[in-house]
Design an enzyme around this catalytic site. Sequence first.
Site, PDB file in Angstrom:
ATOM      1  NE  ARG A 186      20.180  -6.145 -12.846  1.00  0.00           N
ATOM      2  CZ  ARG A 186      20.452  -6.646 -11.133  1.00  0.00           C
ATOM      3  NH1 ARG A 186      21.286  -6.930 -11.073  1.00  0.00           N
ATOM      4  NH2 ARG A 186      20.203  -5.393 -10.572  1.00  0.00           N
ATOM      5  CE  LYS A 210      20.933  -3.353 -14.350  1.00  0.00           C
ATOM      6  NZ  LYS A 210      19.468  -2.293 -14.877  1.00  0.00           N
ATOM      7  CG  HIS A 280      12.846  -8.540 -16.414  1.00  0.00           C
ATOM      8  ND1 HIS A 280      14.133  -8.383 -15.460  1.00  0.00           N
ATOM      9  CD2 HIS A 280      12.041  -7.601 -15.734  1.00  0.00           C
ATOM     10  CE1 HIS A 280      13.615  -8.087 -14.519  1.00  0.00           C
ATOM     11  NE2 HIS A 280      12.435  -6.582 -14.611  1.00  0.00           N
ATOM     12  NE  ARG A 283      15.613  -8.691 -12.459  1.00  0.00           N
ATOM     13  CZ  ARG A 283      16.569  -8.768 -10.784  1.00  0.00           C
ATOM     14  NH1 ARG A 283      17.047 -10.217 -10.423  1.00  0.00           N
ATOM     15  NH2 ARG A 283      17.396  -7.634 -10.506  1.00  0.00           N
ATOM     16  CG  HIS A 306      16.136  -4.333  -7.286  1.00  0.00           C
ATOM     17  ND1 HIS A 306      15.018  -4.685  -6.706  1.00  0.00           N
ATOM     18  CD2 HIS A 306      17.032  -4.416  -8.294  1.00  0.00           C
ATOM     19  CE1 HIS A 306      14.868  -4.856  -8.064  1.00  0.00           C
ATOM     20  NE2 HIS A 306      15.871  -5.284  -9.065  1.00  0.00           N
ATOM     21  CE1 TYR A 315      10.528  -7.042 -10.874  1.00  0.00           C
ATOM     22  CE2 TYR A 315      11.572  -5.828  -9.091  1.00  0.00           C
ATOM     23  CZ  TYR A 315      11.239  -6.323 -10.287  1.00  0.00           C
ATOM     24  OH  TYR A 315      11.787  -6.723 -11.330  1.00  0.00           O
TER      25      TYR A 315
END
Length: 381
Positions: A186, A210, A280, A283, A306, A315
Amino acid sequence: MSSTSGRNRGRTAERQGGHGTMPELPELPDTAEMYMGHLAVEKGYSDATVAAYARDLHQFESYLQTRSLSLDAPQDITRQAVQGFLADLHRQRMNKTSMGRKLSSLRGFFRYLARRKMIQAIPTDGVRNPKTETRHPKALNVDQTFAVLDGKRQTTAEATRNRSNAREQLARDLALAELLYGSGLRISEALALNVHDVNPASGMVRVMGKGSKERMAPLSDTAKDALQEWMRQRETLDAGGREPALFVGARGGRLNRRQAARIIEDLCLRVGLPQAISPHGLRHSFATHLLEAGADMRCVQELLGHARLTTTQRYTHLNLARLVEVYDKAHPKAHAPGPARSSAAASASAAPASAPRTEDSYTSGQAPVPHRSAKGRTGKS
């Protein structure tokens, strides 16, 4: 919680309010302040995430005050008040994705209050998210991506520009782009890196994702070379040696998201791509190319950091041509004697891919594994 804390939270929301300067927000009600503390301390959310929640609750509080309600009296807030807030956002022409995010913020807030026995009923229960179109971030195809990361082409294009420390800044730009595509980071993860976090020779980079979740991301051969070159050039921009950030701007401070977006846009436009993408987008290209080349989805999930597999599934929007090709190769009845494949399927196999193609683009449906080695630009799976 004290009023001083509330004022500090307002200033934090202003500082973290994305690009540009936002007006200072008023003090949050005590219930909202408690929730912000919960997110920051107990949940470990980043300052930017906490500030985003704070802005959502500020906006909801402003709406409630027009109805003689307040978050300080959450037991008086009904489902109709929440629905009225969403309707007000719709009248302001806010996009549905942003409306859904704000509703998610309210859900988390009221569930927190319910767990603390501060309310009996949760007013967001039964309120549905606005229907949104499924949108996938823009991605480049493999040839386009390699053009963006081609050091020789970028150096030639850079020679037509007039900026100070051009060599050093180009080394930084390519290192950042290689990291986003080669490791699937990210942009916030890449910009948060400090010099001591990166040892290119190790082939890995330690990333704080995250929710303060740490992971190790692999480095491609070309990413290692690009990072080593940038780290040799970096001290020219950080002449004082006081900035710990890996990526610094022309004035020596930590690179910010807006600067990074301009860097990736420039790299795209300088090699003649018909469209520029966001950080992004690199990515997204990383994930798309891996999945199109047959990588296991759970492995890609780990590489992207994730928490949920459903996020990675966004994706998997492979084009129809690729799906028909796989069917033709794998299904035992695909080549059985009989009528030819339907015209719809045939036209699907001739349809263009979802990402724009250059003249030298790879054959439709044939996506090489996007491993970028030092000796050659594409590796084999």
